[in-house]
Design a protein around this motif. Structure first.
Motif, PDB file in Angstrom:
ATOM      1  N   PRO A 192      45.656 -37.481 -31.546  1.00  0.00           N
ATOM      2  CA  PRO A 192      46.880 -36.727 -30.931  1.00  0.00           C
ATOM      3  C   PRO A 192      47.358 -37.316 -29.489  1.00  0.00           C
ATOM      4  O   PRO A 192      48.515 -37.476 -29.174  1.00  0.00           O
ATOM      5  N   LEU A 193      46.206 -38.034 -29.082  1.00  0.00           N
ATOM      6  CA  LEU A 193      46.564 -38.630 -27.633  1.00  0.00           C
ATOM      7  C   LEU A 193      47.402 -39.833 -27.788  1.00  0.00           C
ATOM      8  O   LEU A 193      48.486 -40.145 -27.058  1.00  0.00           O
ATOM      9  N   PHE A 194      47.296 -40.543 -28.760  1.00  0.00           N
ATOM     10  CA  PHE A 194      48.195 -41.798 -29.391  1.00  0.00           C
ATOM     11  C   PHE A 194      49.681 -41.270 -29.515  1.00  0.00           C
ATOM     12  O   PHE A 194      50.631 -41.716 -28.918  1.00  0.00           O
ATOM     13  N   VAL A 195      49.836 -40.197 -30.317  1.00  0.00           N
ATOM     14  CA  VAL A 195      51.062 -39.625 -30.699  1.00  0.00           C
ATOM     15  C   VAL A 195      51.811 -38.934 -29.436  1.00  0.00           C
ATOM     16  O   VAL A 195      52.935 -39.358 -29.202  1.00  0.00           O
ATOM     17  N   MET A 196      50.970 -38.512 -28.578  1.00  0.00           N
ATOM     18  CA  MET A 196      51.603 -38.129 -27.400  1.00  0.00           C
ATOM     19  C   MET A 196      52.176 -38.966 -26.289  1.00  0.00           C
ATOM     20  O   MET A 196      53.070 -38.707 -25.901  1.00  0.00           O
ATOM     21  N   VAL A 228      42.488 -34.406 -41.247  1.00  0.00           N
ATOM     22  CA  VAL A 228      43.527 -33.656 -40.529  1.00  0.00           C
ATOM     23  C   VAL A 228      44.316 -34.124 -39.510  1.00  0.00           C
ATOM     24  O   VAL A 228      45.318 -33.614 -39.229  1.00  0.00           O
ATOM     25  N   ARG A 229      43.772 -35.068 -38.636  1.00  0.00           N
ATOM     26  CA  ARG A 229      44.339 -35.686 -37.529  1.00  0.00           C
ATOM     27  C   ARG A 229      45.615 -36.549 -38.189  1.00  0.00           C
ATOM     28  O   ARG A 229      46.647 -36.389 -37.849  1.00  0.00           O
ATOM     29  N   PHE A 230      45.497 -37.296 -39.585  1.00  0.00           N
ATOM     30  CA  PHE A 230      46.430 -37.917 -40.246  1.00  0.00           C
ATOM     31  C   PHE A 230      47.511 -36.848 -40.628  1.00  0.00           C
ATOM     32  O   PHE A 230      48.858 -37.117 -40.476  1.00  0.00           O
ATOM     33  N   LEU A 231      47.141 -35.829 -41.204  1.00  0.00           N
ATOM     34  CA  LEU A 231      48.345 -34.848 -41.760  1.00  0.00           C
ATOM     35  C   LEU A 231      48.921 -34.146 -40.831  1.00  0.00           C
ATOM     36  O   LEU A 231      50.206 -34.069 -40.833  1.00  0.00           O
ATOM     37  N   PHE A 232      48.302 -34.071 -39.689  1.00  0.00           N
ATOM     38  CA  PHE A 232      48.970 -33.174 -38.533  1.00  0.00           C
ATOM     39  C   PHE A 232      50.039 -33.982 -37.926  1.00  0.00           C
ATOM     40  O   PHE A 232      50.974 -33.456 -37.298  1.00  0.00           O
ATOM     41  N   LYS A 233      49.967 -35.279 -37.959  1.00  0.00           N
ATOM     42  CA  LYS A 233      50.975 -36.207 -37.360  1.00  0.00           C
ATOM     43  C   LYS A 233      52.316 -35.788 -38.218  1.00  0.00           C
ATOM     44  O   LYS A 233      53.466 -35.551 -37.474  1.00  0.00           O
ATOM     45  N   GLU A 284      40.558 -42.711 -23.321  1.00  0.00           N
ATOM     46  CA  GLU A 284      41.607 -44.019 -23.066  1.00  0.00           C
ATOM     47  C   GLU A 284      41.874 -44.748 -24.405  1.00  0.00           C
ATOM     48  O   GLU A 284      42.926 -45.228 -24.688  1.00  0.00           O
ATOM     49  N   ALA A 285      40.778 -45.032 -24.833  1.00  0.00           N
ATOM     50  CA  ALA A 285      40.956 -46.012 -26.001  1.00  0.00           C
ATOM     51  C   ALA A 285      41.735 -45.309 -27.265  1.00  0.00           C
ATOM     52  O   ALA A 285      42.486 -45.847 -27.988  1.00  0.00           O
TER      53      ALA A 285
END
Length: 211
Positions: free
Chosen positions: A183-187, A56-61, A117-118
């Motif tokens: 999502p933290l990375f994307v943000m 889901v994380r991948f698709l939500f990007k 953080e990671a």
């Protein structure tokens, strides 16, 4: 005569070979083809794409990046016409912000704080900051060229919106290569990669779209 009335008269008197909407539609097709050609020629899908599509994380990007490209595109289709209100469609730009904020909030709820953080730093920040602007270059040129068929009252802002559409399109392609799905990375990193594209678009818009 009021300035806005004069602008409308001038834009109506100017010879029209192709409408702004047609020019932007053509540029959107060309931009997608060009960005796709560069992506598949030099970058390509991540190696684990078969399993990634089940996440889901991948698709939500893609939900976020496509929402950005579409909402910014709605603004772009209006900003080149003088006297047209942008207020309603500009509010649509809040949609990708709301989406990423919601995704981040959920991530913080379900993942241990020791991993935050990671997940935010990720593994591909440099690629993100490089690939998104690179993939945005040709689309930005297409949209700026198309905008010359319009008469934006604020050329710099119009150029920035062209950059936002271009980077939204580029980010959509890059998301298929990026293996940082948090999502933290994307943000954190996606906006940092998008910002310089908008800045370049604004600078070019002031010169190219001035009339």
């Amino acid at each position: 005569m009021r300035t806005n009335d004069l602008i409308k008269l001038l834009s109506q008197d100017a010879p029209v070979r192709i409408s702004l909407n047609q020019a932007l539609a053509h540029s959107a097709i060309a931009a997608t083809i060009m960005a796709g050609a560069v992506f598949f020629s030099f970058i390509g899908f991540r190696v684990d794409i078969d399993t990634a599509v089940e996440s889901v994380r991948f698709l939500f990007k893609f939900v976020i990046t496509i929402a950005l490209a579409i909402t910014a595109g709605m603004v772009l289709f209006r900003i080149g016409r003088p006297g047209v209100s942008l207020r309603l469609c500009a509010r649509g730009l809040c949609l990708p912000v709301v989406l990423i904020a919601g995704a981040v909030s959920l991530e913080l709820l379900v993942m241990p704080s020791a991993t935050w953080e990671a997940r935010m730093i990720g593994h591909n920040a440099t690629l993100c900051l490089t690939i998104i602007p690179s993939l945005s270059a040709l689309p930005l040129a297409c949209f700026l060229h198309a905008m010359r068929h319009g008469a934006p009252e604020r050329p710099g802002l119009a150029g920035a919106i062209a950059g936002l559409v271009s980077s939204g399109l580029a980010a959509t392609f890059y998301a298929a290569n990026c293996n940082d799905d948090s999502p933290l990375f994307v943000m954190l990193w996606y906006p940092m990669a998008i910002a310089p594209v908008c800045a370049v678009g604004a600078l070019l818009g002031r010169k190219i779209l001035k009339w």
